[in-house]
Scaffold this active site. Structure first.
Site: not given
Ligand code: ADP
Ligand code: MG
Length: 340
Positions: A39, A238, A234
């Protein structure tokens, strides 16, 4: 047995490297990893975003926009949410009451403020709700949090995340352990993911993935039975991929409880380089298990043959049993000595 003793020595060595193994088999699993999927946010990057700029649209002021976004984010544990809430605190911006908060993994949040619907998340979230926004937002190479108020685009906050100090070291060490297939799977925009991957020397960068997209990606990798996949995350959204991989590795510091529950290995220090250390110990552990099993098998076979020929005495038979166990334990102790 002569196998479990090696595994438990391996576990101890990994614990010294702050990699806590939750299932004994994971030690062996770590030693046979051929593909690492990681990730990005909170795993390779710090995940502690700084708010760089604020741009409001329509009749809302910049301060009102920050207030609204921070208020909606207060119910989320996402790294982006924590950053925005902190920023509002630093700026002494008070938060307002928010109700009906709903979080969409990989998109962001939907909530109600003063009877008005508010969306806070990425561009994908706005598209999902059929709300139009300036198209140039899609081309930006920094993370943005977009907001819509009363079904109309209301502006965005620009955030910057940085690579963890040892992220590059982690990737270099994995390559040194002959793990060439390293991939980043991220829910963030492709342009951002590619940028970080280039800095780390990773050629496989997959962005714009929803949590289901990551699952699908892992399922495809699993089609080839020879692949042994470790997923490092993290924990934010996930848990499914951690469960689907052969070895699920969670960053313990920022990680969510759900992820730690499903992970086979938890890295307590949040340092990606510890993943490489754990794999190194895993490989050594596997080698020693193999040596022990061969030794035990070899000696027993020898005594059996000698015994059948009437040459082996009781003492040789005792050695085949106790002596081999002792040698195997001494061999396992090498795990403590051989690294560092
Ligand atoms: P990554 O795979 O980079 O860890 P996530 O799957 O956790 O990312 O989230 C993907 C995207 O969804 C983030 O980059 C963000 O744009 C959006 N996102 C998710 N949760 C939130 C939140 N609480 N506030 C703002 N944006 C969010
Ligand atoms: Mg993440």
């Amino acid at each position: 047995s002569i196998v479990t003793i090696v595994l438990s020595f391996g576990t101890q060595k990994m614990a010294k490297e702050h990699a806590i193994v939750r299932k004994l088999q994971a030690v062996e699993g770590l030693g046979s990893v051929s593909i690492i999927c990681s990730d990005k946010t909170g795993t390779l990057t710090k995940g502690t975003f700084d708010v760089q700029a604020c741009k409001s649209a329509g009749d809302i002021s910049e301060e009102e926009l920050v207030k609204l976004i921070a208020s909606v984010e207060s119910d989320s544990t996402h790294p982006i949410a924590k950053a925005v809430v902190n920023y509002a605190k630093e700026q002494n911006i008070e938060r307002v009451t928010v109700t009906d908060t709903k979080e969409y993994a990989g998109f962001g949040l939907e909530a109600t403020v003063g009877g008005i619907p508010v969306l806070v998340g990425n561009c994908r979230l706005l598209s999902k709700f059929d709300i139009s926004f300036p198209q140039e937002l899609l081309k930006m190479t920094d993370t943005i949090v977009v907001c819509a108020v009363g079904n109309r685009y209301a502006g965005y906050l620009l955030l910057a995340d940085a690579l963890k100090e040892d992220a590059k070291v982690a990737i270099d060490r994995l390559k040194a352990l002959n793990i060439e297939n390293i991939q980043i799977l991220s829910g963030d925009k492709q342009s951002i993911v590619t940028n970080f991957a280039e800095k780390l020397g990773i050629s496989k960068a997959y962005g714009d993935l929803l949590p289901e997209g990551k699952v699908k990606h892992l399922e495809e990798l699993r089609q080839d039975e020879a692949n042994r996949i470790a997923f490092v995350g993290d924990g934010m959204n996930d848990a499914p991929v951690l469960a689907l991989s052969h070895v699920g590795i969670a960053m313990g510091g920022l990680g969510s409880d759900a992820a730690i529950e499903t992970a086979d290995v938890v890295i307590q220090t949040d340092q990606p380089s510890k993943v490489a250390e754990a794999i190194k110990v895993g490989k050594l552990t596997r080698r020693i298990i193999w040596q022990n099993v061969s030794l035990a098998f070899g000696v027993k076979l020898l005594v059996l043959i000698l015994g059948a020929g009437g040459i082996a005495t009781l003492w040789e038979a005792v050695f085949a049993d106790v002596g081999v166990a002792l040698l195997a334990i001494m061999n396992a102790v090498r795990i403590q000595k051989m690294i560092k």
